[in-house]
Design a protein around this motif. Structure first.
Motif, PDB file in Angstrom:
ATOM      1  N   GLY A   1       1.034  -1.331  -0.550  1.00  9.70           N
ATOM      2  CA  GLY A   1      -0.242  -0.041  -0.110  1.00  9.70           C
ATOM      3  C   GLY A   1       0.906   1.375  -0.661  1.00  9.70           C
ATOM      4  O   GLY A   1       2.180   1.484   0.073  1.00  9.70           O
ATOM      5  N   ALA A   2       0.450   2.173   0.510  1.00 13.38           N
ATOM      6  CA  ALA A   2       1.622   4.007   0.824  1.00 13.38           C
ATOM      7  C   ALA A   2       0.279   4.665   1.124  1.00 13.38           C
ATOM      8  O   ALA A   2      -1.066   4.682   1.776  1.00 13.38           O
ATOM      9  N   GLY A   3       0.486   5.707   1.815  1.00 14.54           N
ATOM     10  CA  GLY A   3      -0.108   6.605   2.361  1.00 14.54           C
ATOM     11  C   GLY A   3      -0.737   6.234   3.253  1.00 14.54           C
ATOM     12  O   GLY A   3       0.187   5.246   3.635  1.00 14.54           O
ATOM     13  N   ARG A   4      -1.808   6.671   3.902  1.00 14.47           N
ATOM     14  CA  ARG A   4      -2.446   6.602   5.203  1.00 14.47           C
ATOM     15  C   ARG A   4      -3.036   4.657   4.985  1.00 14.47           C
ATOM     16  O   ARG A   4      -3.624   4.221   6.252  1.00 14.47           O
ATOM     17  N   SER A   5      -2.439   3.713   4.051  1.00  4.61           N
ATOM     18  CA  SER A   5      -3.017   2.406   3.567  1.00  4.61           C
ATOM     19  C   SER A   5      -1.735   2.216   3.629  1.00  4.61           C
ATOM     20  O   SER A   5      -1.637   0.624   3.442  1.00  4.61           O
TER      21      SER A   5
ATOM     22  N   ALA B   1       0.384   3.797  13.711  1.00  4.62           N
ATOM     23  CA  ALA B   1      -1.194   4.244  14.459  1.00  4.62           C
ATOM     24  C   ALA B   1      -1.271   5.291  12.668  1.00  4.62           C
ATOM     25  O   ALA B   1      -0.789   5.838  12.463  1.00  4.62           O
ATOM     26  N   GLU B   2      -2.725   5.028  13.083  1.00  5.20           N
ATOM     27  CA  GLU B   2      -3.567   5.611  12.125  1.00  5.20           C
ATOM     28  C   GLU B   2      -3.646   5.444  10.599  1.00  5.20           C
ATOM     29  O   GLU B   2      -4.551   6.235   9.862  1.00  5.20           O
ATOM     30  N   ASN B   3      -2.587   3.850  10.817  1.00  4.95           N
ATOM     31  CA  ASN B   3      -2.526   3.324   8.891  1.00  4.95           C
ATOM     32  C   ASN B   3      -4.469   2.734   9.100  1.00  4.95           C
ATOM     33  O   ASN B   3      -4.589   2.076  10.282  1.00  4.95           O
ATOM     34  N   TRP B   4      -4.235   2.648   7.867  1.00  8.18           N
ATOM     35  CA  TRP B   4      -5.508   1.845   7.585  1.00  8.18           C
ATOM     36  C   TRP B   4      -5.137  -0.333   6.915  1.00  8.18           C
ATOM     37  O   TRP B   4      -3.788   0.868   5.770  1.00  8.18           O
TER      38      TRP B   4
ATOM     39  N   HIS C   1     -15.486  -0.194  -3.255  1.00 12.59           N
ATOM     40  CA  HIS C   1     -13.984   0.396  -2.996  1.00 12.59           C
ATOM     41  C   HIS C   1     -12.677   0.252  -3.121  1.00 12.59           C
ATOM     42  O   HIS C   1     -11.168   0.609  -3.128  1.00 12.59           O
ATOM     43  N   GLY C   2     -12.169  -1.064  -3.968  1.00 13.95           N
ATOM     44  CA  GLY C   2     -11.375  -1.319  -5.157  1.00 13.95           C
ATOM     45  C   GLY C   2     -10.820  -0.235  -5.488  1.00 13.95           C
ATOM     46  O   GLY C   2      -9.155   0.103  -5.978  1.00 13.95           O
ATOM     47  N   TRP C   3     -10.908   1.097  -6.137  1.00 15.70           N
ATOM     48  CA  TRP C   3     -10.801   2.267  -6.676  1.00 15.70           C
ATOM     49  C   TRP C   3      -9.592   2.693  -5.700  1.00 15.70           C
ATOM     50  O   TRP C   3      -9.147   3.311  -6.415  1.00 15.70           O
ATOM     51  N   VAL C   4      -9.733   2.740  -4.558  1.00 17.66           N
ATOM     52  CA  VAL C   4      -8.384   3.050  -4.188  1.00 17.66           C
ATOM     53  C   VAL C   4      -7.403   3.213  -4.116  1.00 17.66           C
ATOM     54  O   VAL C   4      -6.452   3.232  -3.659  1.00 17.66           O
ATOM     55  N   ARG C   5      -7.442   1.173  -4.630  1.00 19.34           N
ATOM     56  CA  ARG C   5      -5.986   1.022  -5.262  1.00 19.34           C
ATOM     57  C   ARG C   5      -4.876   2.565  -6.138  1.00 19.34           C
ATOM     58  O   ARG C   5      -4.099   2.172  -5.567  1.00 19.34           O
ATOM     59  N   SER C   6      -6.132   2.224  -6.763  1.00 22.43           N
ATOM     60  CA  SER C   6      -5.099   3.469  -8.053  1.00 22.43           C
ATOM     61  C   SER C   6      -4.885   4.526  -7.189  1.00 22.43           C
ATOM     62  O   SER C   6      -3.462   5.164  -7.136  1.00 22.43           O
TER      63      SER C   6
ATOM     64  N   ASP D   1       3.366   8.457  -1.461  1.00 20.85           N
ATOM     65  CA  ASP D   1       4.671   7.540  -0.768  1.00 20.85           C
ATOM     66  C   ASP D   1       4.475   6.466  -0.101  1.00 20.85           C
ATOM     67  O   ASP D   1       3.362   6.851   0.852  1.00 20.85           O
ATOM     68  N   PRO D   2       4.949   5.418   0.037  1.00 18.81           N
ATOM     69  CA  PRO D   2       4.999   4.387   1.770  1.00 18.81           C
ATOM     70  C   PRO D   2       5.149   5.348   2.579  1.00 18.81           C
ATOM     71  O   PRO D   2       5.939   6.069   3.021  1.00 18.81           O
ATOM     72  N   ASP D   3       4.193   4.886   4.018  1.00 16.38           N
ATOM     73  CA  ASP D   3       5.270   5.218   5.125  1.00 16.38           C
ATOM     74  C   ASP D   3       5.972   5.621   5.405  1.00 16.38           C
ATOM     75  O   ASP D   3       6.765   4.467   5.419  1.00 16.38           O
ATOM     76  N   PRO D   4       6.567   6.267   5.711  1.00 13.12           N
ATOM     77  CA  PRO D   4       8.084   6.286   5.919  1.00 13.12           C
ATOM     78  C   PRO D   4       8.643   6.295   7.699  1.00 13.12           C
ATOM     79  O   PRO D   4       9.926   5.538   7.491  1.00 13.12           O
TER      80      PRO D   4
END
Length: 308
Positions: free
Chosen positions: A137-141, A168-171, A279-284, A290-293
């Motif tokens: 995933g990336a961002g908050r995912s 914390a705070e990620n899905w 919800h599958g469109w979220v993958r795009s 960026d991935p969570d550092p």
């Protein structure tokens, strides 16, 4: 019995004999997967009887010694180097084939994933240094996945096992997805167990009354109706017999871990999923994020215990 009672079990509700948690075919409506979680403290030992299941032993905390005897007359001892917590990277793990009995000793807490099977396969040891650490995933995912028991990394008949760390705070377990229909090349039928742990997020200094938790959901699909919406804490277990499942959300201030155990009736051992089309469109969206550092979470100090 409502879905929350039938498919979600707070810590302690599945205690049996010497084990803190036991999931097996004794549970109504459950047949393809199993899980045992126990403590190895003060010289205690845990026994695994020879049964028609294949198993994977996963140290959650501390080191574990596995003395085994298999259905072919072989025997041996495997020393598994563990970790300070499930948020300290992968641990050594061992696969035990059908009909293998074992004695577990050591320190800390251990999980044993199970699946009914009939093929007798060899014992396999996977060392932590050889387990790929995937950032998915990336961002908050963004989450961290240890794929030590997936078809790409383990020879087994039915059993699929992995563990996921969500800061914390990620899905994670997101977008919601299902694997309850047999669609060749697209989706496979798999029961799934989620065993959870939660802790104050790495690097934070929390007060003593802090109560780490996350959230988890399962809901209906064309296969059947189910509804589970729960706060989850260390030791809790959610069972997914069918339906869309996810997200698993780590609350602010708290990291979330889960061990996944999957198996099913299909002849092919494969993890094939279908996203909820809403919800599958979220993958795009991950392509532009960026991935969570903060990840990967790896040991914060030199690992202890036996080396390969």
């Amino acid at each position: 019995m409502d879905d929350e009672t039938r498919w979600f079990f707070p810590r302690g509700d599945l205690a049996h004999d010497d084990w803190q948690t036991v999931v097996d075919g004794e549970l109504d409506g459950w047949q393809h997967t199993g899980l045992r979680v126990g403590e190895l403290v003060d010289g205690a030992e845990l026994r695994l009887a020879p049964r028609q299941v294949e198993r994977m032993v996963v140290p959650l905390t501390g080191d574990v010694v596995v003395e085994w005897s298999d259905a072919r007359g072989g025997s041996g001892t495997v020393e598994l180097a563990g970790r300070a917590s499930v948020f300290e990277g992968p641990a050594d793990v061992v696969y035990l084939g059908v009909g293998t009995e074992a004695r577990l000793t050591g320190s800390g807490r251990v999980a044993v994933a199970e699946a009914p099977a009939d093929q007798v396969l060899d014992v396999q040891v996977l060392r932590a240094a050889d387990i790929p650490v995937e950032i998915r995933g990336a961002g908050r995912s963004t989450r961290q996945v240890h794929n030590f028991g997936t078809p790409a990394g383990l020879h087994a008949q039915k059993l699929i096992v992995c563990e996921v760390v969500t800061p914390a705070e990620n899905w994670s377990s997101y977008p919601p997805h299902k694997h309850d229909e047999s669609v060749p090349g697209t989706e496979s039928r798999l029961e799934e167990i989620y065993y959870f742990e939660s802790a104050v997020s790495r690097g934070l200094d929390a007060p003593g009354q802090a109560d780490p938790f996350g959230m988890f959901a399962t809901y209906g699909s064309p296969t059947g109706q189910i509804q589970v919406d729960q706060l989850v804490r260390t030791g809790d277990v959610a069972l997914v017999p069918f339906g869309y499942h996810g997200p698993a959300v780590a609350a602010p201030g708290y990291d979330l871990y889960y061990l996944n155990v999957m198996a099913g009736p299909d002849p092919e051992r494969a993890w094939l999923i279908t996203d909820d089309p809403a919800h599958g469109w979220v993958r795009s969206q991950w392509e532009s994020q960026d991935p969570d550092p903060r990840l990967p979470y790896l040991p914060s100090a030199a690992p202890k215990g036996p080396r390969p």
